[in-house]
Design an enzyme around this catalytic site. Structure first.
Site, PDB file in Angstrom:
ATOM      1  N   HIS A   1       4.337  12.622   2.882  1.00  0.00           N
ATOM      2  CA  HIS A   1       4.066  12.583   1.441  1.00  0.00           C
ATOM      3  C   HIS A   1       2.568  12.605   1.197  1.00  0.00           C
ATOM      4  O   HIS A   1       1.780  12.591   2.143  1.00  0.00           O
ATOM      5  CB  HIS A   1       4.778  11.409   0.761  1.00  0.00           C
ATOM      6  CG  HIS A   1       4.340  10.039   1.182  1.00  0.00           C
ATOM      7  ND1 HIS A   1       4.482   9.560   2.469  1.00  0.00           N
ATOM      8  CD2 HIS A   1       3.759   9.023   0.478  1.00  0.00           C
ATOM      9  CE1 HIS A   1       4.026   8.314   2.531  1.00  0.00           C
ATOM     10  NE2 HIS A   1       3.572   7.963   1.332  1.00  0.00           N
TER      11      HIS A   1
ATOM     12  N   HIS B   1       0.332  10.543  -0.306  1.00  0.00           N
ATOM     13  CA  HIS B   1      -0.576   9.392  -0.414  1.00  0.00           C
ATOM     14  C   HIS B   1      -1.742   9.500   0.574  1.00  0.00           C
ATOM     15  O   HIS B   1      -1.593  10.023   1.675  1.00  0.00           O
ATOM     16  CB  HIS B   1       0.185   8.070  -0.183  1.00  0.00           C
ATOM     17  CG  HIS B   1       1.008   7.676  -1.379  1.00  0.00           C
ATOM     18  ND1 HIS B   1       2.079   6.810  -1.298  1.00  0.00           N
ATOM     19  CD2 HIS B   1       0.912   8.040  -2.673  1.00  0.00           C
ATOM     20  CE1 HIS B   1       2.609   6.646  -2.502  1.00  0.00           C
ATOM     21  NE2 HIS B   1       1.926   7.386  -3.355  1.00  0.00           N
TER      22      HIS B   1
ATOM     23  N   ASP C   1      -3.216   7.440   2.495  1.00  0.00           N
ATOM     24  CA  ASP C   1      -3.062   6.875   3.846  1.00  0.00           C
ATOM     25  C   ASP C   1      -2.074   7.689   4.695  1.00  0.00           C
ATOM     26  O   ASP C   1      -1.705   7.277   5.801  1.00  0.00           O
ATOM     27  CB  ASP C   1      -2.662   5.389   3.792  1.00  0.00           C
ATOM     28  CG  ASP C   1      -1.320   5.152   3.125  1.00  0.00           C
ATOM     29  OD1 ASP C   1      -1.036   5.785   2.082  1.00  0.00           O
ATOM     30  OD2 ASP C   1      -0.538   4.337   3.652  1.00  0.00           O
ATOM     31  N   HIS C   2      -1.662   8.855   4.180  1.00  0.00           N
ATOM     32  CA  HIS C   2      -0.765   9.744   4.930  1.00  0.00           C
ATOM     33  C   HIS C   2      -1.317  11.163   5.041  1.00  0.00           C
ATOM     34  O   HIS C   2      -0.974  11.887   5.974  1.00  0.00           O
ATOM     35  CB  HIS C   2       0.623   9.768   4.286  1.00  0.00           C
ATOM     36  CG  HIS C   2       1.263   8.414   4.327  1.00  0.00           C
ATOM     37  ND1 HIS C   2       2.192   8.049   5.272  1.00  0.00           N
ATOM     38  CD2 HIS C   2       1.032   7.304   3.566  1.00  0.00           C
ATOM     39  CE1 HIS C   2       2.518   6.785   5.090  1.00  0.00           C
ATOM     40  NE2 HIS C   2       1.837   6.312   4.066  1.00  0.00           N
TER      41      HIS C   2
ATOM     42  N   HIS D   1      10.007   6.769  -2.991  1.00  0.00           N
ATOM     43  CA  HIS D   1       8.637   6.231  -2.883  1.00  0.00           C
ATOM     44  C   HIS D   1       7.702   7.189  -3.633  1.00  0.00           C
ATOM     45  O   HIS D   1       6.896   6.762  -4.462  1.00  0.00           O
ATOM     46  CB  HIS D   1       8.281   6.116  -1.408  1.00  0.00           C
ATOM     47  CG  HIS D   1       6.884   5.667  -1.128  1.00  0.00           C
ATOM     48  ND1 HIS D   1       6.435   4.394  -1.412  1.00  0.00           N
ATOM     49  CD2 HIS D   1       5.829   6.311  -0.577  1.00  0.00           C
ATOM     50  CE1 HIS D   1       5.165   4.285  -1.050  1.00  0.00           C
ATOM     51  NE2 HIS D   1       4.766   5.433  -0.551  1.00  0.00           N
TER      52      HIS D   1
ATOM     53  N   ASP E   1       7.082   6.394   4.395  1.00  0.00           N
ATOM     54  CA  ASP E   1       7.186   5.140   3.646  1.00  0.00           C
ATOM     55  C   ASP E   1       8.539   5.020   2.931  1.00  0.00           C
ATOM     56  O   ASP E   1       8.645   4.382   1.890  1.00  0.00           O
ATOM     57  CB  ASP E   1       6.069   5.047   2.587  1.00  0.00           C
ATOM     58  CG  ASP E   1       4.701   4.803   3.211  1.00  0.00           C
ATOM     59  OD1 ASP E   1       4.620   4.602   4.424  1.00  0.00           O
ATOM     60  OD2 ASP E   1       3.711   4.826   2.447  1.00  0.00           O
TER      61      ASP E   1
ATOM     62  N   HIS F   1       4.228   2.013   8.497  1.00  0.00           N
ATOM     63  CA  HIS F   1       3.455   0.779   8.312  1.00  0.00           C
ATOM     64  C   HIS F   1       4.026  -0.367   9.141  1.00  0.00           C
ATOM     65  O   HIS F   1       5.240  -0.441   9.352  1.00  0.00           O
ATOM     66  CB  HIS F   1       3.453   0.338   6.837  1.00  0.00           C
ATOM     67  CG  HIS F   1       2.653   1.218   5.938  1.00  0.00           C
ATOM     68  ND1 HIS F   1       1.317   1.006   5.692  1.00  0.00           N
ATOM     69  CD2 HIS F   1       2.999   2.317   5.236  1.00  0.00           C
ATOM     70  CE1 HIS F   1       0.863   1.937   4.853  1.00  0.00           C
ATOM     71  NE2 HIS F   1       1.866   2.746   4.558  1.00  0.00           N
TER      72      HIS F   1
END
Ligand code: ZN
Ligand code: FE
Length: 255
Positions: A56, A58, A60-61, A114, A133, A171
């Site tokens: 996805h 985000h 942090d991805h 998400h 996530d 995570h």
């Protein structure tokens, strides 16, 4: 096994993953939480990055997409639904598409909730899934964009994979998830035993990822709407799975 997986701690509590197809040498980074850490792992393994598989958009991805693409000239694969917000995307995929990593076939599963464009990558021959996530060990992602019904159906789709499927989540949230899980399903003995094991692992600094579909099925309250203990605890005896899931998620948001 036709693949090798290297798990890389990134940022505060993310995991990055490299998947290496042994026969061809093709190597994919599942998401790009931190280009530097991923590069260090590539060097350590002696692997060449050929692909990025994004779950996805985000940061942090996908935050390391551009730096890694510039360095390696790798092919970036992501959801068609998210194409406008996945940096450097080359190939857009949808539910049921099969992506090739060398000789290894990888099935795309759409798992919105998400985010609306969230996808998972399922390595069927190897019984390995990268779920971003969407599903966590003893938890699930927050619903930033999707509805409870969407998230529930996404989790259900993952739960339909074989019990033996090894699940890599993005995570290390497991200990906090366990603290919540035991409050909504206090009579689940498998959950209690797992919570103790998790505390021990984390005390020793050992990752609790990967998990497995079978283990989540036994212990993760978010995928256990049929548990009478859960239903009783959250006051929804006999309610439908979406309502039970939604209430469980809501309680976790306020835990
Ligand atoms: Zn996310
Ligand atoms: Fe994340």
């Amino acid at each position: 096994m036709s693949i090798e997986v290297k798990q890389i701690p990134c940022l505060d509590d993310n995991y990055g993953f490299l998947v290496h197809d042994v026969e061809s040498g093709a190597t994919a980074s599942i998401d790009t939480p931190e280009a530097e850490a991923i590069n260090a792992a590539l060097v350590e393994q002696g692997w060449t990055l050929t692909h990025i598989f994004n779950t996805h958009h985000h940061f942090d991805h996908a935050g390391g997409n551009e730096a890694l693409k510039e360095q390696w000239g790798c092919q970036i694969i992501g959801a068609a639904n998210d194409a406008h917000r996945i940096p450097g995307i080359d190939q857009q995929v949808v539910e049921g598409d099969v992506v090739e990593l060398g000789a290894t076939r990888v099935r795309v599963l759409e798992v919105p909730g998400h985010t609306l464009g969230h996808i998972a990558y399922y390595f069927e021959q190897d019984q390995v899934a990268f779920v971003g996530d969407t599903l966590f060990a003893l938890g699930c992602g927050r619903m930033f964009e999707g509805t409870a019904a969407q998230m529930w159906h996404s989790l259900e789709k993952l739960m339909n994979l074989p019990d033996e499927t090894v699940v890599y989540c993005a995570h290390e949230y497991t200990q906090a998830n366990a603290a919540f899980a035991v409050t909504v399903e206090p009579d689940n003995e498998a959950l209690q035993a797992r919570a103790e094991e998790i505390a021990r692992l984390r005390y020793e600094g050992i990752p609790t990822v990967p998990t497995s579909i079978g283990l989540e099925r036994q212990t993760n309250p978010f995928v256990r709407p049929t548990s009478s203990n859960l239903q009783k605890t959250i006051d929804l005896v006999g309610a439908d799975p979406v309502a039970i899931f939604a209430e469980t998620r809501k309680r976790k948001d306020h835990f």
